[in-house]
Write an enzyme that holds these catalytic residues in place. Structure first.
Site, short mmCIF file in Angstrom:
data_model
loop_
_atom_site.label_atom_id
_atom_site.label_comp_id
_atom_site.label_asym_id
_atom_site.label_seq_id
_atom_site.Cartn_x
_atom_site.Cartn_y
_atom_site.Cartn_z
CG ASP A 169 -2.10 7.36 1.02
OD1 ASP A 169 -1.10 7.83 0.47
OD2 ASP A 169 -3.27 7.60 0.64
CG ASP B 264 -1.69 1.22 1.45
OD1 ASP B 264 -2.36 1.66 0.50
OD2 ASP B 264 -1.65 1.78 2.57
#
Length: 174
Positions: A24, A22
């Site tokens: 963020d 991922d």
């Protein structure tokens, strides 16, 4: 335990064919759609800044982790649910990470869709994937596909990487 001293252990363990991150709060400590202000640029000293001149940083260990995994032959991917697709891609480029990622699924929506696309594009089975994310809902969703998932509660660092590789080896046999 330092990664350098455990490197020989990982050579004997089952290894993922695709490692996905991922963005963020996993590779960088902010939400690209709310905490920084695009457009982004790299200044003369190599630092990335937003339009207000604020230094945009990634987690400290991330460049070394990506470089090492890539150098060891792992295929790497990004799965991000952000609505600011261009801005997320811009930061990946400005951080000089384009060279590491063979697969990118950056768009809003459930990460199951991202992973189905990874499987189609790469030909790699879900059981051969390792995923790092800071959000439990994504871990739960993607885990339902039989992907080995690791919660990166404090972002990616050497310890989280080690934990992920060990968990993959434990679940997939050595």
């Amino acid at each position: 335990m330092c990664y350098k001293h455990t490197k020989h252990i990982f050579h004997k363990m089952a290894k993922p064919k695709l490692i996905i991150f991922d963005l963020d709060y996993t590779l960088w400590p902010f939400w690209v759609d709310t905490h920084v202000d695009p457009p982004f640029k790299k200044n003369s000293d190599g630092k990335v800044e937003d339009c207000r001149g604020k230094h945009v940083k990634h987690y400290r260990d991330v460049p070394a982790i990506l470089q090492r995994l890539h150098g060891e032959g792992y295929k790497l991917g990004i799965a991000s649910r952000t609505s600011t697709v261009n801005e997320a891609n811009d930061l990946v480029t400005l951080f000089n990470w384009d060279q590491y990622f063979q697969y990118r699924e950056i768009y809003p929506g459930c990460k199951i869709a991202h992973f189905k696309r990874f499987q189609v594009d790469s030909g790699i089975n879900f059981k051969e994937m390792l995923f790092f994310d800071d959000e439990y809902r994504n871990i739960k969703d993607v885990g339902s596909l039989d992907v080995v998932c690791v919660l990166a509660e404090h972002g990616m660092n050497e310890e989280t990487l080690k934990e992920g590789l060990e968990e993959f080896a434990s679940k997939r046999g050595s």
